[in-house]
Design a protein around this motif. Structure first.
Motif, mmCIF file in Angstrom:
data_model
loop_
_atom_site.group_PDB
_atom_site.id
_atom_site.type_symbol
_atom_site.label_atom_id
_atom_site.label_comp_id
_atom_site.label_asym_id
_atom_site.label_seq_id
_atom_site.Cartn_x
_atom_site.Cartn_y
_atom_site.Cartn_z
ATOM 1 N N ALA A 24 18.477 67.911 27.202
ATOM 2 C CA ALA A 24 19.378 68.882 27.820
ATOM 3 C C ALA A 24 19.006 69.114 29.277
ATOM 4 O O ALA A 24 19.881 69.179 30.160
ATOM 5 N N ARG A 25 17.714 69.235 29.531
ATOM 6 C CA ARG A 25 17.232 69.459 30.897
ATOM 7 C C ARG A 25 17.545 68.263 31.786
ATOM 8 O O ARG A 25 17.948 68.411 32.937
ATOM 9 N N LEU A 26 17.354 67.060 31.226
ATOM 10 C CA LEU A 26 17.639 65.844 31.978
ATOM 11 C C LEU A 26 19.101 65.798 32.416
ATOM 12 O O LEU A 26 19.413 65.553 33.588
ATOM 13 N N CYS A 27 20.022 66.060 31.480
ATOM 14 C CA CYS A 27 21.452 66.044 31.804
ATOM 15 C C CYS A 27 21.800 67.130 32.822
ATOM 16 O O CYS A 27 22.567 66.885 33.769
ATOM 17 N N ALA A 28 21.236 68.312 32.640
ATOM 18 C CA ALA A 28 21.563 69.428 33.528
ATOM 19 C C ALA A 28 21.103 69.160 34.952
ATOM 20 O O ALA A 28 21.849 69.395 35.922
ATOM 21 N N VAL A 29 19.866 68.671 35.098
ATOM 22 C CA VAL A 29 19.340 68.436 36.446
ATOM 23 C C VAL A 29 20.043 67.260 37.107
ATOM 24 O O VAL A 29 20.315 67.283 38.316
ATOM 25 N N LEU A 30 20.345 66.218 36.333
ATOM 26 C CA LEU A 30 21.129 65.108 36.886
ATOM 27 C C LEU A 30 22.460 65.619 37.442
ATOM 28 O O LEU A 30 22.884 65.238 38.539
ATOM 29 N N ALA A 31 23.114 66.483 36.669
ATOM 30 C CA ALA A 31 24.400 67.034 37.104
ATOM 31 C C ALA A 31 24.266 67.797 38.415
ATOM 32 O O ALA A 31 25.071 67.628 39.343
ATOM 33 N N VAL A 32 23.243 68.644 38.494
ATOM 34 C CA VAL A 32 23.053 69.458 39.698
ATOM 35 C C VAL A 32 22.752 68.579 40.910
ATOM 36 O O VAL A 32 23.262 68.809 42.017
ATOM 37 N N GLN A 33 21.922 67.548 40.719
ATOM 38 C CA GLN A 33 21.562 66.690 41.844
ATOM 39 C C GLN A 33 22.739 65.869 42.346
ATOM 40 O O GLN A 33 22.936 65.708 43.553
ATOM 41 N N ILE A 34 23.520 65.324 41.432
ATOM 42 C CA ILE A 34 24.725 64.590 41.835
ATOM 43 C C ILE A 34 25.660 65.514 42.609
ATOM 44 O O ILE A 34 26.212 65.161 43.662
ATOM 45 N N GLU A 35 25.820 66.709 42.094
ATOM 46 C CA GLU A 35 26.689 67.706 42.719
ATOM 47 C C GLU A 35 26.188 68.093 44.107
ATOM 48 O O GLU A 35 26.979 68.239 45.059
ATOM 49 N N SER A 36 24.869 68.244 44.250
ATOM 50 C CA SER A 36 24.288 68.672 45.528
ATOM 51 C C SER A 36 24.535 67.655 46.628
ATOM 52 O O SER A 36 24.825 68.022 47.773
ATOM 53 N N VAL A 37 24.389 66.371 46.296
ATOM 54 C CA VAL A 37 24.656 65.326 47.286
ATOM 55 C C VAL A 37 26.115 65.389 47.720
ATOM 56 O O VAL A 37 26.439 65.329 48.915
ATOM 57 N N ALA A 38 27.017 65.518 46.761
ATOM 58 C CA ALA A 38 28.450 65.564 47.076
ATOM 59 C C ALA A 38 28.789 66.780 47.925
ATOM 60 O O ALA A 38 29.543 66.681 48.915
ATOM 61 N N ILE A 39 28.225 67.937 47.572
ATOM 62 C CA ILE A 39 28.507 69.164 48.336
ATOM 63 C C ILE A 39 27.988 69.030 49.761
ATOM 64 O O ILE A 39 28.684 69.345 50.734
ATOM 65 N N GLY A 40 26.746 68.555 49.924
ATOM 66 C CA GLY A 40 26.163 68.445 51.252
ATOM 67 C C GLY A 40 26.969 67.532 52.166
ATOM 68 O O GLY A 40 27.290 67.898 53.306
ATOM 69 N N TRP A 41 27.319 66.342 51.657
ATOM 70 C CA TRP A 41 28.060 65.397 52.493
ATOM 71 C C TRP A 41 29.474 65.906 52.768
ATOM 72 O O TRP A 41 29.978 65.813 53.883
ATOM 73 N N GLN A 42 30.102 66.476 51.747
ATOM 74 C CA GLN A 42 31.468 66.957 51.896
ATOM 75 C C GLN A 42 31.558 68.114 52.885
ATOM 76 O O GLN A 42 32.437 68.146 53.751
#
Length: 422
Positions: A24-42
């Motif tokens: 569960a932790r692995l999926c959650a952190v992966l989601a947050v990290q993918i999201e963070s890259v997208a938010i920062g660049w966008q």
């Protein structure tokens, strides 16, 4: 590696709920990290502003710090598995809202800030509950290694997430990144609901202002906890450069979203190597001195990154910074869990997470605001020098933390593991 050294680490994975929690932790952190890259660049693509990047940290910091003590209270009174499931569902909603933002071609970044406020509020309840749940998943003799393995899982996701996020953004834009994040959040909810552990009500104290701030009072009385938590708080507050990575990727190192993904995952790559090593071979003696040396290396590596104009050197500097930071993380979190009774773990965990939030998200706002005035490079360099000054000051102010010897001894005695003064 000898069989004796690896056997305890393997034994931890015999516990079903610990395995499911890691997934569960692995999926959650992966989601947050993918999201963070997208938010920062966008956000940087839409605004071209360092301050706008800083606001992404501030939007998460304000609700997180405002609600974190309340989250600690809730974690000590409500089943922690239930809290995690609810919070992860809210994070799923955040991913879906960001996906709608992109599909709707909305260019007002205030929408993104609003979603980040909701995300920060969910984190305020998720963080203390997750921290307090770990001791219920493994027996006490496995706790030190469980902390290291938990950190390893976080680092693995933090390595893979930004890289995947950068690739997805490059291939499918923000839409692909946010869709992947939503899918991973949904999987995390499934794994959390699969846990059999029930923590129940850990504290029977009546709700009051004194119980709300009891975690702060407890940390204030425990010099080892106070020193280790505030050392990390101010070191990362000054030395953190995450918010400025989109600027470094595009304007200084001249790469694309894939380069931002590499920069985001480099610290986690270094940290993961150290976390794996510590899971198999604990730090041993002179733990306190090693912690201070590690935080000093973190500051020096950040300084090198700030002045670098080479992508390979920048990646190496960030990896070294992440490796050094992991030593501080393991020592701090182990001390927190071992020194705190179960009925206080939610509230003490909330204090720790509140300080982590201040160092990370408020540090992002500090970096963005300073970079808007003096430029990205001077902002990172000044922050790194501040981190080195913090290390020197804390080594003088907390001699008992500097003299901590073996964490394993602390696990058995519950007393501060200090070596004789030299």
């Amino acid at each position: 590696m000898t069989p004796q050294a690896t056997a305890p680490a393997r034994g931890i994975f015999q516990h079903r709920d610990f395995r499911f929690y890691l997934l569960a932790r692995l999926c959650a952190v992966l989601a947050v990290q993918i999201e963070s890259v997208a938010i920062g660049w966008q956000v940087y693509e839409l605004t071209g502003s360092a301050l706008a990047l800083g606001y992404t940290g501030l939007a998460q910091f304000v609700p997180f710090v405002s609600l974190c003590l309340v989250g600690g209270q809730v974690a000590d009174r409500v089943d922690r598995r239930t809290i995690l499931a609810v919070c992860q569902t809210v994070m799923l909603v955040c991913s879906l809202l960001l996906l709608a933002f992109t599909l709707g071609h909305i260019r007002d970044v205030r929408f993104v800030y609003g979603v980040l406020v909701l995300f920060g509020a969910a984190r305020a309840f998720h963080a203390p509950a997750g921290s307090a749940l770990t001791p219920h998943l493994v027996p006490p003799e496995h706790l030190t290694r469980a902390v290291a393995i938990n950190s390893t899982t976080w680092q693995v996701a933090t390595i893979g997430g930004p890289a995947v996020g950068g690739i997805l953004y490059g291939l499918a834009g923000a839409t692909g990144a946010y869709a992947a994040s939503a899918t991973l959040c949904a999987l995390s909810v499934v794994w959390i609901l699969a846990l059999k552990v029930r923590t129940g009500r850990a504290s029977s104290e009546p709700l009051s202002l004194s119980t709300l701030v009891a975690g702060l009072a407890f940390v204030g009385r425990q010099r080892l906890l106070l020193g280790s938590i505030t050392l990390d708080l101010f070191a990362v507050l000054f030395g953190g450069a995450v918010a400025l990575l989109p600027i470094y990727a595009r304007d200084i190192l001249h790469t694309g979203p894939w380069g931002l993904g590499l920069l985001r995952c480099a610290p986690a790559a270094g940290a993961a190597l150290v976390a794996v090593f510590l899971a198999l071979r604990p730090l041993g003696g002179n733990t306190g001195r090693k912690m201070f040396i590690a935080v000093g290396i973190f500051g020096a590596a950040t300084l090198v990154f700030g002045m670098s104009r080479s992508l390979p050197l920048s990646l190496l500097a960030l990896a070294v910074a992440g490796a050094a930071d992991m030593i501080s993380v393991v020592v701090r979190h182990t001390l927190e869990l071992m020194a705190t009774p179960d009925d206080m773990r939610g509230r003490v965990g909330a204090v720790n997470m509140m300080c982590i939030g201040a160092s990370n998200e408020l540090g992002e706002f500090r970096a963005g605001g300073l970079a808007e005035s003096v430029g990205a490079v001077p902002a990172v360099v000044a922050g790194a020098v501040g981190t080195l000054a913090v290390v020197a000051l804390w080594a003088w102010a907390f001699p008992e933390l500097r003299r901590v010897d073996r964490l394993e001894a602390f696990a058995k005695t519950k007393e501060p593991p200090a070596a004789p003064a030299t």
